[in-house]
Design a protein around this motif. Structure first.
Motif, mmCIF file in Angstrom:
data_model
loop_
_atom_site.group_PDB
_atom_site.id
_atom_site.type_symbol
_atom_site.label_atom_id
_atom_site.label_comp_id
_atom_site.label_asym_id
_atom_site.label_seq_id
_atom_site.Cartn_x
_atom_site.Cartn_y
_atom_site.Cartn_z
ATOM 1 N N PRO A 127 0.831 -1.217 0.000
ATOM 2 C CA PRO A 127 0.000 0.000 0.000
ATOM 3 C C PRO A 127 0.860 1.260 0.000
ATOM 4 C CG PRO A 127 -0.732 -1.568 1.671
ATOM 5 C CD PRO A 127 0.591 -2.061 1.170
ATOM 6 N N LEU A 128 0.297 2.339 -0.520
ATOM 7 C CA LEU A 128 1.049 3.597 -0.597
ATOM 8 C C LEU A 128 1.481 4.072 0.775
ATOM 9 C CD1 LEU A 128 -0.999 5.564 -3.307
ATOM 10 C CD2 LEU A 128 1.117 4.279 -3.595
ATOM 11 N N GLY A 129 0.657 3.815 1.787
ATOM 12 C CA GLY A 129 1.001 4.265 3.128
ATOM 13 C C GLY A 129 2.178 3.542 3.732
ATOM 14 N N ASP A 130 2.538 2.372 3.203
ATOM 15 C CA ASP A 130 3.665 1.604 3.737
ATOM 16 C C ASP A 130 4.971 1.891 3.022
ATOM 17 O OD1 ASP A 130 1.808 0.471 5.400
ATOM 18 O OD2 ASP A 130 1.639 -1.412 4.262
ATOM 19 N N LEU A 131 4.947 2.727 2.003
ATOM 20 C CA LEU A 131 6.168 3.010 1.242
ATOM 21 C C LEU A 131 7.056 3.974 2.005
ATOM 22 C CD1 LEU A 131 4.754 3.411 -2.389
ATOM 23 C CD2 LEU A 131 5.674 1.362 -1.297
ATOM 24 N N GLU A 133 10.798 6.400 1.858
ATOM 25 C CA GLU A 133 11.475 7.258 0.894
ATOM 26 C C GLU A 133 12.423 6.426 0.023
ATOM 27 O OE1 GLU A 133 14.255 11.310 0.773
ATOM 28 O OE2 GLU A 133 13.540 10.469 2.683
ATOM 29 N N SER A 135 11.287 4.279 -2.217
ATOM 30 C CA SER A 135 10.568 3.108 -2.728
ATOM 31 C C SER A 135 9.888 3.437 -4.048
ATOM 32 C CB SER A 135 9.525 2.646 -1.706
ATOM 33 O OG SER A 135 10.138 2.277 -0.485
ATOM 34 N N ARG A 137 6.696 3.355 -6.359
ATOM 35 C CA ARG A 137 5.234 3.270 -6.308
ATOM 36 C C ARG A 137 4.731 2.248 -7.327
ATOM 37 N NH1 ARG A 137 1.268 5.925 -9.254
ATOM 38 N NH2 ARG A 137 -0.751 6.154 -8.203
ATOM 39 N N LEU A 138 3.781 1.428 -6.910
ATOM 40 C CA LEU A 138 3.138 0.404 -7.721
ATOM 41 C C LEU A 138 4.072 -0.748 -8.089
ATOM 42 C CD1 LEU A 138 0.967 2.512 -10.215
ATOM 43 C CD2 LEU A 138 0.343 1.629 -7.968
ATOM 44 N N GLU A 140 6.548 -2.000 -5.365
ATOM 45 C CA GLU A 140 6.958 -2.654 -4.132
ATOM 46 C C GLU A 140 5.906 -3.681 -3.710
ATOM 47 O OE1 GLU A 140 9.814 -2.297 -2.943
ATOM 48 O OE2 GLU A 140 10.539 -0.423 -3.797
ATOM 49 N N PHE A 209 -1.912 -3.716 -10.871
ATOM 50 C CA PHE A 209 -1.545 -3.692 -9.461
ATOM 51 C C PHE A 209 -1.078 -5.058 -8.967
ATOM 52 C CE2 PHE A 209 -4.898 -0.508 -10.154
ATOM 53 C CZ PHE A 209 -4.183 0.640 -9.831
#
Length: 228
Positions: A127-131, A133, A135, A137-138, A140, A209
């Motif tokens: 999720p985006l909230g777990d990324l 700095e 990382s 996006r889409l 991980e 995703f």
């Protein structure tokens, strides 16, 4: 990203991937050669008044050339292509060191292994909230596929619902995951690192995703990972 970054080719980390990159360059040179010949003939006929080909009108020699030359070009493209297909489907020189299974689901991956211990993990997009700095996006995931670099790994792919596609550009590999069918390919890396891919088959609403993350580590780290 290599000198081909503008057209989307990444630096390869395997011998098979390097072969695919060389074959790409070779095929591109052949295409440029054909384009130059066609443009030259077109210019000669339209602008130059046909001065180059007018002397060969109805010549058996010209017909022989334009019949055999495409055959030679196709043979020159087919032999390296078939060799690369053979290498990508199985490791040369004997049986693989490890065997893993990648199964596509709507919309995540699951990986299974049984050479040391029977284990399996599900790999979902983070999720985006777990990324953190740095990382991606889409790209991980929560559970990566961990493999030892330098080893010959056989990857068996399948699917439980629809057709997916396991693709990793850094390995120059792409294989369909078909329900009820097992496809195999050879996975290896000459260096450690972390590499990303994605499902390359339009498999539904969340097709974008289900990323792929493969970590190539040394044998000690791999054995510690399997022991967990």
């Amino acid at each position: 990203m290599s000198m081909y970054g503008g057209v989307g080719l990444q630096d390869t980390i395997s011998y098979e991937g390097s072969g695919v990159e060389l074959f790409h360059d070779f095929a591109l040179c052949v295409m440029v050669f054909i384009l130059c010949v066609v443009v030259g003939m077109f210019y000669s006929i339209t602008v130059g008044g046909g001065s180059v080909v007018s002397g060969y009108s109805g010549s058996n020699y010209v017909e022989f050339i334009w019949t055999t030359l495409p055959v030679v070009v196709l043979l020159g493209l087919s032999f390296p292509s078939l060799a690369l297909m053979y290498l990508s489907e199985g490791p040369p020189g004997g049986s693989p060191d490890l065997t893993f299974k990648a199964v596509g689901h709507q919309w995540y991956w699951s990986y299974e292994g049984g050479d040391f211990l029977d284990f399996g993990v599900d790999s979902y997009m983070a999720p985006l909230g777990d990324l953190s700095e740095g990382s991606f996006r889409l790209l991980e995931v929560d559970n990566s596929l961990v493999l030892p670099f330098g080893a010959k790994v056989r990857l068996v792919t399948s699917s439980t619902d629809v057709i997916h596609c396991w693709a990793l550009p850094s390995l120059a590999m792409k294989v369909d995951c078909v329900p009820g069918r097992l496809n195999t390919l050879s996975v290896s890396s000459v260096s450690p690192g972390s590499f990303y891919g994605q499902c390359s088959e339009i498999c539904g609403i969340n097709h974008s995703f289900m990323p792929i993350h493969v970590e190539f580590v040394d044998w000690g780290t791999f054995l510690a990972y399997v022991a967990q």
